[in-house]
Scaffold this active site. Structure first.
Site, PDB file in Angstrom:
ATOM      1  N   ASP A 135       0.841  -1.195   0.000  1.00  0.00           N
ATOM      2  CA  ASP A 135       0.000   0.000   0.000  1.00  0.00           C
ATOM      3  C   ASP A 135       0.881   1.252   0.000  1.00  0.00           C
ATOM      4  OD1 ASP A 135      -3.042   0.845   0.635  1.00  0.00           O
ATOM      5  OD2 ASP A 135      -1.668   2.203   1.686  1.00  0.00           O
ATOM      6  N   ASP A 168      -1.867   9.679 -10.277  1.00  0.00           N
ATOM      7  CA  ASP A 168      -1.847   8.643 -11.325  1.00  0.00           C
ATOM      8  C   ASP A 168      -0.413   8.317 -11.733  1.00  0.00           C
ATOM      9  OD1 ASP A 168      -4.582   8.586 -11.261  1.00  0.00           O
ATOM     10  OD2 ASP A 168      -4.883   9.651 -13.152  1.00  0.00           O
ATOM     11  N   GLU A 170      -4.778   2.505  -4.078  1.00  0.00           N
ATOM     12  CA  GLU A 170      -3.326   2.445  -3.960  1.00  0.00           C
ATOM     13  C   GLU A 170      -2.847   1.111  -3.394  1.00  0.00           C
ATOM     14  OE1 GLU A 170      -4.747   4.594  -0.152  1.00  0.00           O
ATOM     15  OE2 GLU A 170      -5.443   4.192  -2.196  1.00  0.00           O
TER      16      GLU A 170
END
Length: 315
Positions: A187, A204, A230
């Site tokens: 993560d 992005d 994410e």
């Protein structure tokens, strides 16, 4: 006498494959071409005795407009996406076309150790309208298995591979295998802050950079995918917990020095990871939960680090 017979058989097999009209190739666990018969060498422009890595072979043929037809604007992005899915199944069959006008039916057969046998047969005689239907089918499958933003496998693909890994398998004596590998949940740290502070375009870019950076450390037998936002999952078959931790540690180091925004070289980011050991017959939801709890522990300890599921034994 048996040894002599075996040697003769192997010699004849090698001669037959060299002269065969179908393309035959063998890639090792690093995706380096170890054997290619004459038909394969001609189709993909490989010199006899040459042993290129598959990505390097595809790259040079793409720029020379030969070999496999690849119709993309960004070849490197295509390569990252394709490598992330290449060799992730025991067997795969698909169709492809060459710049010389031929249409091929290709199969890939992969062993657990990462070595792969590729065989391609000429099916140019198939009608063009049938080809188009097959291409549309293959593209629909690819899209369903690929995360649109990063180009790596999607949640659907990753979870299917996790279930495959966990499917209980018995040995020759009927015993169910236990440890089958590890799973890591990864993560990106403080991703909401990155989006809020720098905007979604930078967010992005971070996601794409994260996928590409990690993919550079993924082995041929591993599967990396984005499961949402994410959060990413890394499946490491036949891997001990200590080895899994070492692989993810190298990924941590690579991400720390990555600079995903060219005009903001001071911008950097990190990630946290939780690792759990997988056992045959275990439920995917259970191992995912344990890896996710380990990830939470890494976040609570300050992020930018790895945490192992307490149930893991490192002896």
């Amino acid at each position: 006498m048996k040894a002599l017979d075996d040697d003769k058989t192997m010699l004849q097999a090698a001669r037959l494959m060299e002269a065969a009209g179908v393309c035959v190739a063998v890639y090792d666990d690093e995706d380096r071409l170890r054997y290619a018969n004459r038909a394969f060498r001609v189709a993909w422009f490989v010199d006899e005795g040459e042993h290129p890595l598959w990505p390097d072979l595809m790259r040079r043929n793409f720029h020379a407009r030969r070999g496999t037809v690849i119709k993309v604007a960004d070849f490197e992005a295509w390569l990252v996406s394709t490598v992330s899915r290449r060799g992730k199944a025991g067997f795969r069959a698909f169709e492809t076309d060459l710049h010389d006008g031929r249409w091929l039916w290709m199969t890939e057969t992969m062993q657990d150790d990462g070595w792969m046998l590729c065989v391609a047969s000429d099916i140019t005689s198939i009608r063009p309208d049938e080809r188009a239907l097959r291409q549309d089918r293959d593209e629909a499958i690819r899209v369903s298995q690929t995360d649109e933003l990063t180009g790596i496998p999607s949640r659907r693909f990753v979870m299917a591979k996790l279930n495959d890994l966990l499917a209980a398998q018995a040995d020759d004596n009927g015993r169910i295998s236990r440890h089958v590998g590890c799973i890591a949940v990864l993560d990106i740290d403080n991703f909401k802050y990155i989006n809020d502070r720098f905007g979604h375009l930078v967010g992005d870019a971070v996601l794409r950079d994260f996928a590409a950076t990690l993919q550079g450390h993924v082995r041929k037998t591993d599967v990396l995918g984005r499961v949402g936002g994410e959060e990413f999952v890394l499946i490491l078959p036949n891997t001990a917990a200590g080895d899994a931790e070492a692989i993810v540690s190298r990924m941590l180091d690579a991400v720390r020095i990555s600079r995903p925004v060219p005009d903001q070289l001071s911008f950097r980011y990190t990630f946290s990871a939780g690792i759990a050991s997988a056992e045959g017959g275990e439920k995917a939801d259970e191992i995912y939960r344990r890896a996710d709890l380990a990830l939470y522990a890494a976040k609570m300890r300050g992020r930018n680090q790895i945490s192992l599921d307490p149930a893991i034994r490192l002896d």
